[in-house]
Every structure is written in structure tokens, then in C-alpha cells.
Design a protein around this motif. Sequence first.
Motif, PDB file in Angstrom:
ATOM      1  N   VAL A   1      34.248  40.573  32.623  1.00 56.89           N
ATOM      2  CA  VAL A   1      35.089  41.324  33.553  1.00 56.89           C
ATOM      3  C   VAL A   1      35.362  40.443  34.766  1.00 56.89           C
ATOM      4  O   VAL A   1      34.529  39.609  35.149  1.00 56.89           O
ATOM      5  CB  VAL A   1      34.407  42.648  33.972  1.00 56.89           C
ATOM      6  CG1 VAL A   1      33.079  42.392  34.670  1.00 56.89           C
ATOM      7  CG2 VAL A   1      35.324  43.474  34.865  1.00 56.89           C
ATOM      8  N   ILE A   2      36.537  40.622  35.368  1.00 53.05           N
ATOM      9  CA  ILE A   2      36.988  39.788  36.483  1.00 53.05           C
ATOM     10  C   ILE A   2      37.016  40.624  37.763  1.00 53.05           C
ATOM     11  O   ILE A   2      37.446  41.780  37.746  1.00 53.05           O
ATOM     12  CB  ILE A   2      38.381  39.207  36.193  1.00 53.05           C
ATOM     13  CG1 ILE A   2      38.312  38.255  34.996  1.00 53.05           C
ATOM     14  CG2 ILE A   2      38.955  38.503  37.414  1.00 53.05           C
ATOM     15  CD1 ILE A   2      39.649  37.941  34.385  1.00 53.05           C
ATOM     16  N   ILE A   3      36.574  40.027  38.861  1.00 57.20           N
ATOM     17  CA  ILE A   3      36.684  40.649  40.186  1.00 57.20           C
ATOM     18  C   ILE A   3      37.546  39.741  41.062  1.00 57.20           C
ATOM     19  O   ILE A   3      37.344  38.527  41.091  1.00 57.20           O
ATOM     20  CB  ILE A   3      35.308  40.819  40.867  1.00 57.20           C
ATOM     21  CG1 ILE A   3      34.324  41.554  39.965  1.00 57.20           C
ATOM     22  CG2 ILE A   3      35.462  41.558  42.187  1.00 57.20           C
ATOM     23  CD1 ILE A   3      32.915  41.612  40.550  1.00 57.20           C
ATOM     24  N   ASP A   4      38.504  40.344  41.761  1.00 63.58           N
ATOM     25  CA  ASP A   4      39.290  39.587  42.733  1.00 63.58           C
ATOM     26  C   ASP A   4      39.732  40.538  43.827  1.00 63.58           C
ATOM     27  O   ASP A   4      40.005  41.719  43.560  1.00 63.58           O
ATOM     28  CB  ASP A   4      40.504  38.922  42.073  1.00 63.58           C
ATOM     29  CG  ASP A   4      41.026  37.753  42.881  1.00 63.58           C
ATOM     30  OD1 ASP A   4      40.845  36.605  42.442  1.00 63.58           O
ATOM     31  OD2 ASP A   4      41.607  37.977  43.972  1.00 63.58           O
TER      32      ASP A   4
ATOM     33  N   ALA B   1      39.544  43.913  34.584  1.00 66.54           N
ATOM     34  CA  ALA B   1      39.543  43.408  35.948  1.00 66.54           C
ATOM     35  C   ALA B   1      39.289  44.533  36.929  1.00 66.54           C
ATOM     36  O   ALA B   1      39.604  45.699  36.657  1.00 66.54           O
ATOM     37  CB  ALA B   1      40.871  42.714  36.266  1.00 66.54           C
ATOM     38  N   CYS B   2      38.734  44.157  38.075  1.00 61.91           N
ATOM     39  CA  CYS B   2      38.373  45.120  39.112  1.00 61.91           C
ATOM     40  C   CYS B   2      38.799  44.566  40.464  1.00 61.91           C
ATOM     41  O   CYS B   2      38.567  43.385  40.757  1.00 61.91           O
ATOM     42  CB  CYS B   2      36.864  45.386  39.071  1.00 61.91           C
ATOM     43  SG  CYS B   2      36.243  46.405  40.423  1.00 61.91           S
ATOM     44  N   LEU B   3      39.436  45.399  41.277  1.00 63.81           N
ATOM     45  CA  LEU B   3      39.841  45.002  42.625  1.00 63.81           C
ATOM     46  C   LEU B   3      38.685  45.216  43.581  1.00 63.81           C
ATOM     47  O   LEU B   3      38.156  46.331  43.690  1.00 63.81           O
ATOM     48  CB  LEU B   3      41.058  45.820  43.073  1.00 63.81           C
ATOM     49  CG  LEU B   3      41.590  45.526  44.482  1.00 63.81           C
ATOM     50  CD1 LEU B   3      42.151  44.110  44.550  1.00 63.81           C
ATOM     51  CD2 LEU B   3      42.671  46.540  44.864  1.00 63.81           C
ATOM     52  N   GLY B   4      38.257  44.152  44.269  1.00 61.37           N
ATOM     53  CA  GLY B   4      37.149  44.309  45.194  1.00 61.37           C
ATOM     54  C   GLY B   4      36.661  42.973  45.718  1.00 61.37           C
ATOM     55  O   GLY B   4      37.154  41.901  45.344  1.00 61.37           O
ATOM     56  N   ASP B   5      35.689  43.041  46.602  1.00 62.07           N
ATOM     57  CA  ASP B   5      35.089  41.864  47.229  1.00 62.07           C
ATOM     58  C   ASP B   5      33.796  41.516  46.493  1.00 62.07           C
ATOM     59  O   ASP B   5      32.837  42.289  46.512  1.00 62.07           O
ATOM     60  CB  ASP B   5      34.809  42.163  48.701  1.00 62.07           C
ATOM     61  CG  ASP B   5      34.350  40.930  49.466  1.00 62.07           C
ATOM     62  OD1 ASP B   5      34.027  39.911  48.826  1.00 62.07           O
ATOM     63  OD2 ASP B   5      34.318  40.989  50.712  1.00 62.07           O
TER      64      ASP B   5
END
Length: 335
Positions: free
Chosen positions: A135-138, A154-158
Motif C-alpha cells: 500500500v502507498i501513502i502520500d 493508496a492512502c492520502l496522509g502524512d
Amino acid sequence: MTPQFRRIRNVGLAIAGTITLGTFGFALIADFPWLDAVYMAVMTMTTVGYGEIRPMSQAARVFNTLYMLLSVSMLLLALGVMTQTIIEAQLGNLLGKRRMKKMIDKLDNHYIICGFGRVGRGAASELRQAGVPHVIIDRREDRVEWAMRSGYMACLGDSTRDETLNEVRVTRAKGLIAALATDADNLFAVISAKTLNPKIRVAARAAEEEAERKMRQVGADAVFAPYVMTGTRLAQSLLKPHVRQFLDFATTNIGLDVGIEQLEVGPASDLVGKSLADLRIRSELKVIVLAIRRADGKMVFNPPADAVIQSQDYLIVMGENEPLRRLESRVTGAA
């Protein structure tokens, strides 16, 4: 081209066609100048209602009556289509995010990629090729949407915040790749991941030597400095071109179905207690044993024929994919 875009395009063409029809009608039937004809067509379609800017004949009035019905209907249709498109887009995003969250919630023994820049995209491509869950975080929404369009979770976040890592189930993850833009962010990501899951393996990128040292101190298992590695490869390409070509071949499989794998020897494997000479791995399976990593951490490079394989050893092997799969089934004891 997405269905929403095609729908908006068709509505725009229909509106332009209706205005064009009205312009020609007012110019040819009502004998308006072209600029006045365009103005009258747009004014009629938008129902502004300023009135006739020039006297019109009976034929012109008949045309205008029909044009009013057509243009107002077209305007109402356009408004309806636009509203539907906006609602579908918002609803689609909401459902897509919920579906993605459910998929992420089910992840186990997976890998987390922090950052979807050039380094992160390369890591994601390699993990996808290996067929392992990831999984990708950006923190940038455009990159998250790009990742999702490319078929990634993918996940939106810090990535430096504990709550974001918890959203991607860091406590159940097998590994994490810190590929953020700055050394400070990568350092915080390493600290957060190791704090939440001390058993997770972490690989990070570092631009500065000081950052590389600090990342190793806080628990990073592997740290890579892209600028140093690039400089080294550039020099090797001139000093040792054939060595560089072999390394590229071995690590990227350019043009051939060949790869390098690490295989853990399971307790039920029939290889346990046997030497490489007894197993004839190279002659029968056409696989080369490059090294053996012992359970105590010792690495035996180019092991001799009398090297005995033990449980929990790792075999570093090179060969074509099909022989590697056959050897893996024997090494793990699944055969």
C-alpha cells in the motif's frame, strides 16, 4: 477518456450546435447582422429576456418560437447532465475511498511505501512484479489518485504521523519503504514505524551521510543514498563496464527470464542435513547457489560443494524462474 468527460464534451457540443443553429436562423431568416444574430441566439437560450433587438417578420417570429423551445430545453438538459456528473463524481470518489479502506483493512504481512515520487514508484513497481501485497501513502492528493489509477492501493496522509501508519495497518506489516522527499521526513517515518511495530523491516533513502547514520541508529534495516549509488554506478560503467552490465542483468532481468532469490530453508525440507554436492542443485535444477546465509547471521559466499544446508539457512540463488520455483518448493518443504 472517462464517461464523465465524454458526457461533458457532448453537452458542450450540443450547446454550441444549438447556438450555431440560432445564429444562422436569425441571420438568414430575420436578416440580422452576424454579431446581432449571435447575441440574439445566446440571449434567447439563456432566457435573459431583453426583448427583440430588431423588428422581426412573421417567418422570423415562427423560427424564434421554435428556437426558444429548443434552446431552453437544451439548457435545462445541460444543467441536468452537469448536476448528474458532479453527483456521480462525488459519489464515485466516496465509494472508491470506502472500497479502498476496506481493502487496506484486510492487509496482513504487507509492505508500506511512504511517498509516490520517482523512488516510491520504482519500489511500487518492484513489489507489484514480485506479487506481494503493498500500500502507498502520500500527502499529495494528485499522487494518490495517480497511484489508484495505476492499480495500486493508496492512502492520502502524512507518513510521519502515527495515525496515518495505523490506517495502513503498520502493526501487521512486514516491511516499510521510506521514500519521502526529505531526510527529516524519512527519519520520522522510520522512528514512527519502528515504535509502532518493532519487528517491521524498514528500508529508507537518505541524501546526506549524517541522515544515513541517524536512520540506522533508530532502527532502519537498510539505508540507501541515491546520489552515492548513482555516482558509484557511473564510475563503474567506465572502469568496469562488464561488471556493471552483469549487475544490471542480475538485478533487472533485462531481456532474459533470470532472477536472484533468497529462499529460507524450512525444517520440513528434504535439503536439511545434505551438502550441495549431494543435492546437485546446479547440475539438475540449473540453479546457481551464490551464497548461504546461516541462521546465526554468517554469510558464506560461493559456498563449497561440501557445505551442509541447515534449517533456517537462507540460500541466495540465481537461475531461470521455473527452476527457481521448483527449488523453492523443496527448500520450504512444500513439495
